[in-house]
Every structure is written in structure tokens, then in C-alpha cells.
Design a protein around this motif. Structure first.
Motif, PDB file in Angstrom:
ATOM      1  N   UNK A 126       0.844  -1.189   0.000  1.00 46.06           N
ATOM      2  CA  UNK A 126       0.000   0.000   0.000  1.00 46.06           C
ATOM      3  C   UNK A 126       0.876   1.235   0.000  1.00 46.06           C
ATOM      4  N   UNK A 127       0.314   2.346  -0.464  1.00 52.20           N
ATOM      5  CA  UNK A 127       0.950   3.653  -0.407  1.00 52.20           C
ATOM      6  C   UNK A 127      -0.137   4.700  -0.458  1.00 52.20           C
ATOM      7  N   UNK A 128       0.233   5.934  -0.133  1.00 55.77           N
ATOM      8  CA  UNK A 128      -0.675   7.054  -0.359  1.00 55.77           C
ATOM      9  C   UNK A 128       0.050   8.060  -1.241  1.00 55.77           C
ATOM     10  N   UNK A 129      -0.732   8.767  -2.039  1.00 53.20           N
ATOM     11  CA  UNK A 129      -0.168   9.784  -2.921  1.00 53.20           C
ATOM     12  C   UNK A 129      -1.157  10.946  -2.994  1.00 53.20           C
ATOM     13  N   UNK A 130      -0.623  12.162  -2.950  1.00 50.80           N
ATOM     14  CA  UNK A 130      -1.438  13.372  -3.031  1.00 50.80           C
ATOM     15  C   UNK A 130      -2.251  13.331  -4.322  1.00 50.80           C
ATOM     16  N   UNK A 131      -3.526  13.642  -4.205  1.00 51.11           N
ATOM     17  CA  UNK A 131      -4.450  13.520  -5.334  1.00 51.11           C
ATOM     18  C   UNK A 131      -3.999  14.332  -6.553  1.00 51.11           C
ATOM     19  N   UNK A 132      -3.309  15.455  -6.328  1.00 52.23           N
ATOM     20  CA  UNK A 132      -2.854  16.296  -7.443  1.00 52.23           C
ATOM     21  C   UNK A 132      -1.400  16.070  -7.830  1.00 52.23           C
ATOM     22  N   UNK A 133      -0.778  15.015  -7.304  1.00 49.95           N
ATOM     23  CA  UNK A 133       0.599  14.699  -7.687  1.00 49.95           C
ATOM     24  C   UNK A 133       0.539  13.743  -8.887  1.00 49.95           C
ATOM     25  N   UNK A 134       0.264  14.316 -10.045  1.00 49.82           N
ATOM     26  CA  UNK A 134       0.014  13.521 -11.255  1.00 49.82           C
ATOM     27  C   UNK A 134       1.245  12.750 -11.705  1.00 49.82           C
ATOM     28  N   UNK A 135       2.411  13.331 -11.522  1.00 54.80           N
ATOM     29  CA  UNK A 135       3.645  12.633 -11.918  1.00 54.80           C
ATOM     30  C   UNK A 135       3.803  11.342 -11.118  1.00 54.80           C
ATOM     31  N   UNK A 136       3.633  11.429  -9.809  1.00 53.26           N
ATOM     32  CA  UNK A 136       3.739  10.232  -8.961  1.00 53.26           C
ATOM     33  C   UNK A 136       2.629   9.236  -9.282  1.00 53.26           C
ATOM     34  N   UNK A 137       1.420   9.730  -9.514  1.00 57.18           N
ATOM     35  CA  UNK A 137       0.311   8.817  -9.849  1.00 57.18           C
ATOM     36  C   UNK A 137       0.628   8.027 -11.116  1.00 57.18           C
ATOM     37  N   UNK A 138       1.143   8.689 -12.141  1.00 54.90           N
ATOM     38  CA  UNK A 138       1.503   7.979 -13.375  1.00 54.90           C
ATOM     39  C   UNK A 138       2.578   6.939 -13.101  1.00 54.90           C
ATOM     40  N   UNK A 139       3.558   7.283 -12.274  1.00 59.64           N
ATOM     41  CA  UNK A 139       4.626   6.357 -11.918  1.00 59.64           C
ATOM     42  C   UNK A 139       4.040   5.113 -11.244  1.00 59.64           C
ATOM     43  N   UNK A 140       3.211   5.296 -10.236  1.00 59.02           N
ATOM     44  CA  UNK A 140       2.626   4.151  -9.522  1.00 59.02           C
ATOM     45  C   UNK A 140       1.675   3.357 -10.412  1.00 59.02           C
ATOM     46  N   UNK A 141       0.953   4.033 -11.283  1.00 63.23           N
ATOM     47  CA  UNK A 141       0.082   3.331 -12.235  1.00 63.23           C
ATOM     48  C   UNK A 141       0.893   2.372 -13.109  1.00 63.23           C
ATOM     49  N   UNK A 142       2.068   2.821 -13.549  1.00 55.50           N
ATOM     50  CA  UNK A 142       2.911   1.970 -14.412  1.00 55.50           C
ATOM     51  C   UNK A 142       3.328   0.685 -13.701  1.00 55.50           C
ATOM     52  N   UNK A 143       3.412   0.723 -12.395  1.00 54.29           N
ATOM     53  CA  UNK A 143       3.788  -0.462 -11.625  1.00 54.29           C
ATOM     54  C   UNK A 143       2.585  -1.294 -11.184  1.00 54.29           C
ATOM     55  N   UNK A 144       1.389  -0.908 -11.610  1.00 56.85           N
ATOM     56  CA  UNK A 144       0.201  -1.709 -11.327  1.00 56.85           C
ATOM     57  C   UNK A 144      -0.509  -1.396 -10.028  1.00 56.85           C
ATOM     58  N   UNK A 145      -0.195  -0.276  -9.387  1.00 60.22           N
ATOM     59  CA  UNK A 145      -0.941   0.124  -8.197  1.00 60.22           C
ATOM     60  C   UNK A 145      -2.318   0.620  -8.617  1.00 60.22           C
ATOM     61  N   UNK A 146      -3.312   0.299  -7.801  1.00 63.46           N
ATOM     62  CA  UNK A 146      -4.687   0.704  -8.093  1.00 63.46           C
ATOM     63  C   UNK A 146      -5.270   1.455  -6.905  1.00 63.46           C
ATOM     64  N   UNK A 147      -6.073   2.494  -7.178  1.00 66.95           N
ATOM     65  CA  UNK A 147      -6.704   3.235  -6.081  1.00 66.95           C
ATOM     66  C   UNK A 147      -7.710   2.349  -5.340  1.00 66.95           C
ATOM     67  N   UNK A 148      -7.656   2.440  -3.993  1.00 65.72           N
ATOM     68  CA  UNK A 148      -8.589   1.627  -3.183  1.00 65.72           C
ATOM     69  C   UNK A 148      -9.244   2.452  -2.079  1.00 65.72           C
ATOM     70  N   UNK A 149      -8.959   3.743  -2.015  1.00 67.24           N
ATOM     71  CA  UNK A 149      -9.574   4.562  -0.973  1.00 67.24           C
ATOM     72  C   UNK A 149      -8.957   5.946  -0.937  1.00 67.24           C
ATOM     73  N   UNK A 150      -9.362   6.699   0.067  1.00 67.65           N
ATOM     74  CA  UNK A 150      -8.816   8.048   0.249  1.00 67.65           C
ATOM     75  C   UNK A 150      -8.281   8.174   1.662  1.00 67.65           C
ATOM     76  N   UNK A 151      -7.430   9.187   1.850  1.00 67.87           N
ATOM     77  CA  UNK A 151      -6.757   9.361   3.123  1.00 67.87           C
ATOM     78  C   UNK A 151      -6.532  10.851   3.357  1.00 67.87           C
ATOM     79  N   UNK A 152      -6.820  11.320   4.563  1.00 63.59           N
ATOM     80  CA  UNK A 152      -6.533  12.702   4.926  1.00 63.59           C
ATOM     81  C   UNK A 152      -5.096  12.781   5.420  1.00 63.59           C
ATOM     82  N   UNK A 153      -4.268  13.486   4.682  1.00 65.29           N
ATOM     83  CA  UNK A 153      -2.856  13.656   5.018  1.00 65.29           C
ATOM     84  C   UNK A 153      -2.688  15.051   5.600  1.00 65.29           C
ATOM     85  N   UNK A 154      -2.222  15.105   6.840  1.00 58.94           N
ATOM     86  CA  UNK A 154      -2.116  16.379   7.547  1.00 58.94           C
ATOM     87  C   UNK A 154      -0.733  17.012   7.363  1.00 58.94           C
ATOM     88  N   UNK A 155      -0.739  18.258   6.978  1.00 61.31           N
ATOM     89  CA  UNK A 155       0.471  19.078   6.939  1.00 61.31           C
ATOM     90  C   UNK A 155       0.178  20.252   7.866  1.00 61.31           C
TER      91      UNK A 155
END
Length: 169
Positions: A126-155
């Protein structure tokens, strides 16, 4: 430039903290108020890194370019608000300094993540990625990761929406 890889240890705590802060600020720093960013960056410091690097539940792989740390991947126990019945690990961080983007480091670190997860008998990563971090999302998509939920990440007091992603091994 020659890229080498090695396992991180407690002596790497300060360098990992520096890379984390640098990459996070380069990528996301413009999104936050200064006090929220400062609260976030100071909430996990060198002693916290050292503790995790001594804890067998965590593992860190460091990429070095020209003898200097250029990035790292860290896995650890699953700590997300998601139900999972199978053995799993969390890819907690995969960070590469901007000047080393495109050198294949992230891909090599991801290969290590898969190998280390299998060594630990994990069936899911599992991992989490910021919804607007499109570069990272494309990277994880290439490795076969699939979205399974959402997470509130606090800064600090700022809430970001992250996507929880999973890859079955």
C-alpha cells in the motif's frame, strides 16, 4: 554518473531527514502556509529516523550518486485506515532529489520495494499519494498500483486529500 544502492542504517538518519525535507519542500512547499509546513517538517526529525532505522519493521534503501545520497525508499508496517486481510507492507516514502530525476533511481527503488515486500512475505503493498501529484500517480500506475480509498494527510493544520493505492504481489 554511477548510481549505487545500499541499505540505510541509523547513521543515515540526518541525511534521510535532509532529503525528505528537501524533496517535500521542492514538490509541495508552495501549497502550504509557512507555519503548517514548519509544523509538519519538525514533527518527524533525526531521532525519529534513527528509531525507525533501528526497528526491524522498517527498511530503507538509499540510492547514491557519486557517493552522495540521491534518494531513498522506506517501507514499514501498514498504518492506513483500510481493511486488509492479507500480509501487507506500506511504501511509506519514495523520494528522489530533483537533480536526479530521470536517472532511473525511482524505478530501481521500486524494484527493491517489491523484492523487500516479498522477502517479508507480504501479499500487498500500500501507499498514499497526493491527489494532485500527477507525476507520482503515473509512476505508480505503471507499476500496477490501483486506487482503493482516500486518506486525509495532515500538513500542520492543513488537510490534503491523498489516494490510497494497493498492488497485489
Amino acid at each position: 554518473m554511477n548510481i549505487t544502492y545500499r541499505r540505510g542504517g541509523p547513521e543515515d538518519a540526518a541525511e534521510l531527514d535532509r532529503i525528505f525535507d528537501t524533496v517535500f519542500c521542492d514538490t509541495f512547499g508552495h501549497l502550504y502556509r509557512a507555519e503548517d509546513l514548519n509544523e509538519f517538517l519538525t514533527s518527524f526529525g533525526i531521532e525519529d529516523w534513527r528509531a525507525q532505522l533501528q526497528d526491524p519493521r522498517f527498511a530503507v534503501q538509499i540510492a547514491e550518486a557519486g557517493g552522495r545520497a540521491a534518494g531513498f525508499a522506506k517501507i514499514g508496517p501498514l498504518k492506513l485506515p483500510i481493511e486488509n486481510e492479507r500480509p501487507a507492507v506500506l511504501l511509506d516514502q519514495l523520494y528522489v532529489l530533483k537533480e536526479h530525476h530521470g536517472a532511473g533511481i525511482a524505478r530501481d527503488l521500486m524494484d527493491w520495494v517489491f523484492d523487500e515486500a516479498r522477502r517479508r512475505c507480504a501479499e500487498d503493498i500500500y501507499l498514499t499519494v497526493f491527489i494532485d501529484n500527477h507525476r507520482a500517480r503515473r509512476f505508480y500506475d505503471r507499476f500496477g498500483f490501483e486506487p482503493v480509498g482516500r486518506y486525509d494527510f495532515m500538513v500542520g493544520k492543513h488537510v490534503d486529500e491523498d489516494v490510497i493505492m494497493r498492488k497485489a504481489l
